[in-house]
Design a protein around this motif. Structure first.
Motif, PDB file in Angstrom:
ATOM      1  N   LYS A 158       0.871  -1.176   0.000  1.00  0.00           N
ATOM      2  CA  LYS A 158       0.000   0.000   0.000  1.00  0.00           C
ATOM      3  C   LYS A 158       0.902   1.218   0.000  1.00  0.00           C
ATOM      4  CE  LYS A 158      -3.873   2.070   2.523  1.00  0.00           C
ATOM      5  NZ  LYS A 158      -4.800   1.871   3.668  1.00  0.00           N
ATOM      6  N   ILE A 159       0.629   2.154  -0.930  1.00  0.00           N
ATOM      7  CA  ILE A 159       1.458   3.353  -1.018  1.00  0.00           C
ATOM      8  C   ILE A 159       0.567   4.591  -0.974  1.00  0.00           C
ATOM      9  CG2 ILE A 159       3.271   2.196  -2.360  1.00  0.00           C
ATOM     10  CD1 ILE A 159       2.176   3.802  -4.809  1.00  0.00           C
ATOM     11  N   VAL A 160       1.175   5.692  -0.632  1.00  0.00           N
ATOM     12  CA  VAL A 160       0.504   6.984  -0.716  1.00  0.00           C
ATOM     13  C   VAL A 160       0.613   7.455  -2.157  1.00  0.00           C
ATOM     14  CG1 VAL A 160       0.573   9.389   0.060  1.00  0.00           C
ATOM     15  CG2 VAL A 160       0.998   7.527   1.696  1.00  0.00           C
ATOM     16  N   LEU A 161      -0.501   7.902  -2.692  1.00  0.00           N
ATOM     17  CA  LEU A 161      -0.511   8.395  -4.061  1.00  0.00           C
ATOM     18  C   LEU A 161       0.419   9.594  -4.174  1.00  0.00           C
ATOM     19  CD1 LEU A 161      -2.040   7.640  -6.682  1.00  0.00           C
ATOM     20  CD2 LEU A 161      -3.686   9.411  -6.082  1.00  0.00           C
ATOM     21  N   PRO A 162       1.356   9.588  -5.109  1.00  0.00           N
ATOM     22  CA  PRO A 162       2.289  10.709  -5.246  1.00  0.00           C
ATOM     23  C   PRO A 162       1.547  12.034  -5.486  1.00  0.00           C
ATOM     24  CG  PRO A 162       3.024   8.843  -6.564  1.00  0.00           C
ATOM     25  CD  PRO A 162       1.647   8.512  -6.066  1.00  0.00           C
ATOM     26  N   ASN A 163       2.110  13.116  -4.972  1.00  0.00           N
ATOM     27  CA  ASN A 163       1.523  14.448  -5.157  1.00  0.00           C
ATOM     28  C   ASN A 163       1.269  14.760  -6.627  1.00  0.00           C
ATOM     29  OD1 ASN A 163       1.390  15.110  -2.435  1.00  0.00           O
ATOM     30  ND2 ASN A 163       3.469  15.936  -2.423  1.00  0.00           N
ATOM     31  N   SER A 164       2.166  14.292  -7.492  1.00  0.00           N
ATOM     32  CA  SER A 164       2.051  14.581  -8.927  1.00  0.00           C
ATOM     33  C   SER A 164       0.809  13.954  -9.551  1.00  0.00           C
ATOM     34  CB  SER A 164       3.294  14.087  -9.663  1.00  0.00           C
ATOM     35  OG  SER A 164       3.437  12.686  -9.495  1.00  0.00           O
ATOM     36  N   MET A 165       0.149  13.014  -8.844  1.00  0.00           N
ATOM     37  CA  MET A 165      -1.010  12.317  -9.398  1.00  0.00           C
ATOM     38  C   MET A 165      -2.329  12.705  -8.734  1.00  0.00           C
ATOM     39  SD  MET A 165       0.569   8.507  -9.863  1.00  0.00           S
ATOM     40  CE  MET A 165      -0.910   7.837 -10.591  1.00  0.00           C
ATOM     41  N   ARG A 166      -2.280  13.414  -7.629  1.00  0.00           N
ATOM     42  CA  ARG A 166      -3.488  13.630  -6.823  1.00  0.00           C
ATOM     43  C   ARG A 166      -4.580  14.426  -7.515  1.00  0.00           C
ATOM     44  NH1 ARG A 166      -1.089  14.129  -0.686  1.00  0.00           N
ATOM     45  NH2 ARG A 166      -0.065  12.091  -0.777  1.00  0.00           N
ATOM     46  N   ASP A 167      -4.228  15.358  -8.372  1.00  0.00           N
ATOM     47  CA  ASP A 167      -5.235  16.164  -9.063  1.00  0.00           C
ATOM     48  C   ASP A 167      -5.464  15.702 -10.496  1.00  0.00           C
ATOM     49  OD1 ASP A 167      -5.637  17.787  -6.834  1.00  0.00           O
ATOM     50  OD2 ASP A 167      -3.980  19.112  -7.387  1.00  0.00           O
ATOM     51  N   LYS A 168      -4.906  14.564 -10.855  1.00  0.00           N
ATOM     52  CA  LYS A 168      -5.022  14.043 -12.221  1.00  0.00           C
ATOM     53  C   LYS A 168      -6.236  13.120 -12.335  1.00  0.00           C
ATOM     54  CE  LYS A 168      -0.965  15.746 -13.360  1.00  0.00           C
ATOM     55  NZ  LYS A 168      -0.801  16.848 -14.253  1.00  0.00           N
ATOM     56  N   THR A 169      -6.736  12.976 -13.553  1.00  0.00           N
ATOM     57  CA  THR A 169      -7.752  11.972 -13.836  1.00  0.00           C
ATOM     58  C   THR A 169      -7.015  10.648 -13.998  1.00  0.00           C
ATOM     59  OG1 THR A 169      -9.125  13.614 -14.943  1.00  0.00           O
ATOM     60  CG2 THR A 169      -9.582  11.293 -15.428  1.00  0.00           C
ATOM     61  N   LEU A 170      -7.388   9.648 -13.192  1.00  0.00           N
ATOM     62  CA  LEU A 170      -6.680   8.363 -13.179  1.00  0.00           C
ATOM     63  C   LEU A 170      -7.568   7.234 -13.675  1.00  0.00           C
ATOM     64  CD1 LEU A 170      -4.917   8.606  -9.690  1.00  0.00           C
ATOM     65  CD2 LEU A 170      -4.034   9.281 -11.933  1.00  0.00           C
ATOM     66  N   TYR A 171      -6.903   6.242 -14.282  1.00  0.00           N
ATOM     67  CA  TYR A 171      -7.584   5.072 -14.834  1.00  0.00           C
ATOM     68  C   TYR A 171      -6.842   3.796 -14.420  1.00  0.00           C
ATOM     69  CZ  TYR A 171      -9.824   8.366 -18.042  1.00  0.00           C
ATOM     70  OH  TYR A 171     -10.541   9.401 -18.578  1.00  0.00           O
ATOM     71  N   PRO A 172      -7.575   2.683 -14.269  1.00  0.00           N
ATOM     72  CA  PRO A 172      -6.918   1.386 -14.085  1.00  0.00           C
ATOM     73  C   PRO A 172      -6.168   1.016 -15.362  1.00  0.00           C
ATOM     74  CG  PRO A 172      -9.257   1.277 -13.503  1.00  0.00           C
ATOM     75  CD  PRO A 172      -9.034   2.589 -14.194  1.00  0.00           C
ATOM     76  N   MET A 173      -5.032   0.331 -15.197  1.00  0.00           N
ATOM     77  CA  MET A 173      -4.269  -0.076 -16.380  1.00  0.00           C
ATOM     78  C   MET A 173      -3.401  -1.291 -16.071  1.00  0.00           C
ATOM     79  SD  MET A 173      -1.125   2.570 -16.765  1.00  0.00           S
ATOM     80  CE  MET A 173       0.188   2.605 -15.572  1.00  0.00           C
ATOM     81  N   VAL A 174      -2.994  -1.944 -17.146  1.00  0.00           N
ATOM     82  CA  VAL A 174      -1.941  -2.960 -17.078  1.00  0.00           C
ATOM     83  C   VAL A 174      -0.906  -2.589 -18.121  1.00  0.00           C
ATOM     84  CG1 VAL A 174      -3.365  -4.849 -16.198  1.00  0.00           C
ATOM     85  CG2 VAL A 174      -3.102  -4.546 -18.664  1.00  0.00           C
ATOM     86  N   ASN A 175       0.326  -2.942 -17.862  1.00  0.00           N
ATOM     87  CA  ASN A 175       1.422  -2.807 -18.824  1.00  0.00           C
ATOM     88  C   ASN A 175       1.929  -4.219 -19.088  1.00  0.00           C
ATOM     89  OD1 ASN A 175       2.090   0.220 -18.966  1.00  0.00           O
ATOM     90  ND2 ASN A 175       1.968  -0.170 -16.776  1.00  0.00           N
TER      91      ASN A 175
END
Length: 187
Positions: A158-175
């Motif tokens: 479990k991690i804290v979401l980085p500051n650079s991502m907090r205001d972004k629109t996020l989607y589930p993904m696989v690479n």
């Protein structure tokens, strides 16, 4: 030492079942990210590799992550270990290799590594055929957690979401690496 480990595991189990409820995302793979999807085999909710080159390719779900949501992936075939599971921002949807970008967080089971803030952290977990992993994204508390749900239940990280991502629109993904022989399914 064993008692402390048992107590920690019990505390994690209690936290997992705590008041926080996560809405499960109805999986639908976004086929508009043409460059990536063209190098991966997509059949319904299954994604296979061995179609593209030796690069990493991303497949995103259509659902924007809001509030407290989760998505789950089943490992159908892990032969070459070219699978990463995570969350990425909207701006990454047409990039091929986005796992090491500051706007994504991914868990790489083969390397037992979590990538975030364009850095990595080593872990001690791996996957095998039939494993299921749930990713719980908490946009309220700004955390992302990976857990095994089958054949056993256990926290991966479990991690804290980085500051650079907090205001972004996020989607589930696989690479996935396009030339490998791996297969997953969103469930």
């Amino acid at each position: 030492d064993r008692l402390e480990a048992d107590n920690k595991e019990l505390a994690e189990a209690v936290e997992y079942r705590a008041v926080k409820k996560f809405e499960k995302v109805v999986p639908e793979i976004d086929l508009t990210t043409a460059n990536n999807v063209a190098n991966l085999g997509v059949n319904g909710l299954e994604i296979t590799t061995n179609k593209g080159g030796g690069s990493w390719y991303s497949a995103f779900l259509k659902t924007k992550l809001q509030g407290r949501q989760s998505f789950e992936v089943e490992i159908l075939t892990v032969s070459s270990n070219g699978i990463m599971i995570g969350v990425g921002s909207e701006s990454l949807r047409n990039l091929a290799s986005c796992y090491s970008n500051a706007e994504s967080v991914c868990w790489y089971p083969n390397g037992s590594t979590v990538y975030f803030e364009a850095k990595s952290k080593s872990l001690t977990m791996n996957v095998t055929n039939g494993d299921r992993i749930i990713v719980k994204v908490d946009r309220i508390d700004n955390t992302v957690e990976w857990r095994f749900t089958h054949p056993f239940q256990s926290r991966i990280v479990k991690i804290v979401l980085p500051n650079s991502m907090r205001d972004k629109t996020l989607y589930p993904m696989v690479n996935m690496i396009g030339s490998y022989n791996d297969k997953i399914r969103f469930i």
